[in-house]
Write a protein that holds these residues in place. Structure first.
Motif, PDB file in Angstrom:
ATOM      1  N   ARG A   1       9.970 -15.052 -25.534  1.00 16.62           N
ATOM      2  CA  ARG A   1       8.999 -15.586 -26.496  1.00 16.62           C
ATOM      3  C   ARG A   1       7.883 -14.581 -26.785  1.00 16.62           C
ATOM      4  O   ARG A   1       7.476 -14.413 -27.936  1.00 16.62           O
ATOM      5  CB  ARG A   1       8.426 -16.903 -25.984  1.00 16.62           C
ATOM      6  CG  ARG A   1       9.335 -18.075 -26.283  1.00 16.62           C
ATOM      7  CD  ARG A   1       8.934 -19.319 -25.520  1.00 16.62           C
ATOM      8  NE  ARG A   1       9.718 -20.475 -25.868  1.00 16.62           N
ATOM      9  CZ  ARG A   1      11.002 -20.657 -25.626  1.00 16.62           C
ATOM     10  NH1 ARG A   1      11.692 -19.710 -25.041  1.00 16.62           N
ATOM     11  NH2 ARG A   1      11.628 -21.762 -25.970  1.00 16.62           N
TER      12      ARG A   1
ATOM     13  N   HIS B   1       9.488 -11.516 -28.786  1.00 12.06           N
ATOM     14  CA  HIS B   1       9.945 -11.874 -30.139  1.00 12.06           C
ATOM     15  C   HIS B   1       8.838 -12.556 -30.949  1.00 12.06           C
ATOM     16  O   HIS B   1       9.098 -13.020 -32.068  1.00 12.06           O
ATOM     17  CB  HIS B   1      11.159 -12.804 -30.075  1.00 12.06           C
ATOM     18  CG  HIS B   1      12.426 -12.145 -29.647  1.00 12.06           C
ATOM     19  ND1 HIS B   1      13.151 -11.303 -30.458  1.00 12.06           N
ATOM     20  CD2 HIS B   1      13.109 -12.219 -28.474  1.00 12.06           C
ATOM     21  CE1 HIS B   1      14.238 -10.888 -29.812  1.00 12.06           C
ATOM     22  NE2 HIS B   1      14.232 -11.431 -28.607  1.00 12.06           N
ATOM     23  N   GLU B   2       7.614 -12.601 -30.405  1.00  7.78           N
ATOM     24  CA  GLU B   2       6.523 -13.285 -31.093  1.00  7.78           C
ATOM     25  C   GLU B   2       6.355 -12.738 -32.509  1.00  7.78           C
ATOM     26  O   GLU B   2       6.363 -11.537 -32.741  1.00  7.78           O
ATOM     27  CB  GLU B   2       5.217 -13.122 -30.321  1.00  7.78           C
ATOM     28  CG  GLU B   2       4.094 -13.946 -30.911  1.00  7.78           C
ATOM     29  CD  GLU B   2       2.826 -13.900 -30.078  1.00  7.78           C
ATOM     30  OE1 GLU B   2       1.825 -14.456 -30.543  1.00  7.78           O
ATOM     31  OE2 GLU B   2       2.843 -13.309 -28.980  1.00  7.78           O
ATOM     32  N   GLY B   3       6.231 -13.652 -33.456  1.00  4.23           N
ATOM     33  CA  GLY B   3       6.054 -13.284 -34.850  1.00  4.23           C
ATOM     34  C   GLY B   3       7.366 -13.092 -35.594  1.00  4.23           C
ATOM     35  O   GLY B   3       7.375 -13.051 -36.821  1.00  4.23           O
ATOM     36  N   GLN B   4       8.482 -12.978 -34.887  1.00  3.86           N
ATOM     37  CA  GLN B   4       9.778 -12.842 -35.544  1.00  3.86           C
ATOM     38  C   GLN B   4      10.275 -14.224 -35.950  1.00  3.86           C
ATOM     39  O   GLN B   4       9.944 -15.225 -35.323  1.00  3.86           O
ATOM     40  CB  GLN B   4      10.788 -12.154 -34.617  1.00  3.86           C
ATOM     41  CG  GLN B   4      10.435 -10.725 -34.314  1.00  3.86           C
ATOM     42  CD  GLN B   4      11.407 -10.079 -33.339  1.00  3.86           C
ATOM     43  OE1 GLN B   4      12.409 -10.661 -32.938  1.00  3.86           O
ATOM     44  NE2 GLN B   4      11.095  -8.857 -32.948  1.00  3.86           N
ATOM     45  N   ARG B   5      11.076 -14.246 -36.989  1.00  4.80           N
ATOM     46  CA  ARG B   5      11.576 -15.515 -37.518  1.00  4.80           C
ATOM     47  C   ARG B   5      13.096 -15.537 -37.488  1.00  4.80           C
ATOM     48  O   ARG B   5      13.752 -14.496 -37.582  1.00  4.80           O
ATOM     49  CB  ARG B   5      11.111 -15.718 -38.970  1.00  4.80           C
ATOM     50  CG  ARG B   5       9.623 -15.579 -39.205  1.00  4.80           C
ATOM     51  CD  ARG B   5       8.795 -16.654 -38.615  1.00  4.80           C
ATOM     52  NE  ARG B   5       9.001 -17.926 -39.271  1.00  4.80           N
ATOM     53  CZ  ARG B   5       8.480 -19.063 -38.828  1.00  4.80           C
ATOM     54  NH1 ARG B   5       7.714 -19.076 -37.762  1.00  4.80           N
ATOM     55  NH2 ARG B   5       8.718 -20.190 -39.453  1.00  4.80           N
ATOM     56  N   TYR B   6      13.617 -16.724 -37.370  1.00  5.61           N
ATOM     57  CA  TYR B   6      15.047 -16.980 -37.507  1.00  5.61           C
ATOM     58  C   TYR B   6      15.154 -17.903 -38.710  1.00  5.61           C
ATOM     59  O   TYR B   6      15.021 -19.121 -38.593  1.00  5.61           O
ATOM     60  CB  TYR B   6      15.593 -17.629 -36.241  1.00  5.61           C
ATOM     61  CG  TYR B   6      17.090 -17.837 -36.268  1.00  5.61           C
ATOM     62  CD1 TYR B   6      17.959 -16.771 -36.046  1.00  5.61           C
ATOM     63  CD2 TYR B   6      17.634 -19.089 -36.511  1.00  5.61           C
ATOM     64  CE1 TYR B   6      19.327 -16.951 -36.069  1.00  5.61           C
ATOM     65  CE2 TYR B   6      19.007 -19.282 -36.531  1.00  5.61           C
ATOM     66  CZ  TYR B   6      19.837 -18.209 -36.315  1.00  5.61           C
ATOM     67  OH  TYR B   6      21.208 -18.393 -36.333  1.00  5.61           O
TER      68      TYR B   6
ATOM     69  N   PRO C   1      10.607 -20.204 -35.873  1.00  3.69           N
ATOM     70  CA  PRO C   1      10.263 -19.169 -34.894  1.00  3.69           C
ATOM     71  C   PRO C   1      11.548 -18.699 -34.200  1.00  3.69           C
ATOM     72  O   PRO C   1      12.480 -19.491 -34.001  1.00  3.69           O
ATOM     73  CB  PRO C   1       9.340 -19.881 -33.898  1.00  3.69           C
ATOM     74  CG  PRO C   1       8.910 -21.136 -34.567  1.00  3.69           C
ATOM     75  CD  PRO C   1       9.958 -21.484 -35.580  1.00  3.69           C
ATOM     76  N   TYR C   2      11.604 -17.448 -33.821  1.00  5.20           N
ATOM     77  CA  TYR C   2      12.835 -16.869 -33.286  1.00  5.20           C
ATOM     78  C   TYR C   2      13.338 -17.590 -32.043  1.00  5.20           C
ATOM     79  O   TYR C   2      14.547 -17.681 -31.816  1.00  5.20           O
ATOM     80  CB  TYR C   2      12.650 -15.370 -32.991  1.00  5.20           C
ATOM     81  CG  TYR C   2      13.977 -14.683 -32.955  1.00  5.20           C
ATOM     82  CD1 TYR C   2      14.623 -14.339 -34.136  1.00  5.20           C
ATOM     83  CD2 TYR C   2      14.618 -14.434 -31.753  1.00  5.20           C
ATOM     84  CE1 TYR C   2      15.866 -13.755 -34.118  1.00  5.20           C
ATOM     85  CE2 TYR C   2      15.868 -13.847 -31.730  1.00  5.20           C
ATOM     86  CZ  TYR C   2      16.488 -13.501 -32.917  1.00  5.20           C
ATOM     87  OH  TYR C   2      17.727 -12.931 -32.889  1.00  5.20           O
ATOM     88  N   HIS C   3      12.417 -18.127 -31.238  1.00  6.67           N
ATOM     89  CA  HIS C   3      12.852 -18.778 -30.002  1.00  6.67           C
ATOM     90  C   HIS C   3      13.755 -19.983 -30.254  1.00  6.67           C
ATOM     91  O   HIS C   3      14.517 -20.382 -29.366  1.00  6.67           O
ATOM     92  CB  HIS C   3      11.668 -19.148 -29.107  1.00  6.67           C
ATOM     93  CG  HIS C   3      10.852 -20.289 -29.604  1.00  6.67           C
ATOM     94  ND1 HIS C   3      11.199 -21.598 -29.372  1.00  6.67           N
ATOM     95  CD2 HIS C   3       9.709 -20.315 -30.318  1.00  6.67           C
ATOM     96  CE1 HIS C   3      10.301 -22.386 -29.922  1.00  6.67           C
ATOM     97  NE2 HIS C   3       9.391 -21.635 -30.508  1.00  6.67           N
TER      98      HIS C   3
END
Length: 174
Positions: A13, A16-21, A25-27
């Motif tokens: 988390r 990958h903070e700030g990343q998107r899926y 949020p990526y998580h």
């Protein structure tokens, strides 16, 4: 919850903070892959949380070895896309790597299981939210399966993945 799994979730988390899926949020993706990998044990769940960390963040293999040991770090490194100009080149190199993996080796077995879980999570999400990506996964499926499938290893994941690809294809022709 196990301390190693909690550490993997926390590190994933943070890194990958700030990343998107897609819209999420990526998580959310990492949690989906972890959930699918649960029947295969704690190490598979840890690898599921970390499977994109080398590819998408500045995390190093050495950091993973320190926190999780060599088997987890090697498994995550097997899952990491090679550097390449385009998706087709990267996937071709990755599939060649997967073909060489011996499922009797712990790190390789974990990588093959988590990769199948990752693809199933991606196919499910793309079918709901990104039909153009779903079509891409359909086109790649035969090559992906040829490289990654091992008889007797996570058969139910493969069954569901194959059915989603097949049903999606029939829906596309309707």
């Amino acid at each position: 919850m196990n301390d190693r799994l909690l550490l993997a979730r926390t590190i994933a988390r943070v890194r990958h903070e700030g990343q998107r899926y897609g819209e999420f949020p990526y998580h959310v993706h990492l949690d989906d892959v972890e959930r699918l990998s649960q029947p295969f044990g704690l190490n598979a769940m840890v690898v599921a949380q970390l499977h994109d960390i080398l590819e998408d963040t500045t995390t190093s293999v050495d950091e993973l070895i320190l926190d999780f040991g060599e088997v987890i770090a090697l498994s995550v490194s097997y899952l990491t896309d090679p550097l390449g100009v385009d998706r087709a080149t990267r996937k071709k190199q990755l599939y060649e790597r997967f073909k060489q993996l011996d499922e009797l080796d712990d790190a390789a077995r974990l990588a093959l299981i988590v990769k199948a879980c990752d693809r199933l999570a991606n196919v499910k999400a793309s079918r709901l939210f990104h039909p153009e990506k779903f079509v891409l996964y359909q086109k790649e499926h035969a090559d992906f399966r040829s490289a990654t499938y091992r008889r007797g290893l996570c058969e139910m994941i493969w069954w569901e993945l194959d059915m989603m690809i097949e049903v999606g294809d029939k829906l596309g022709r309707a």
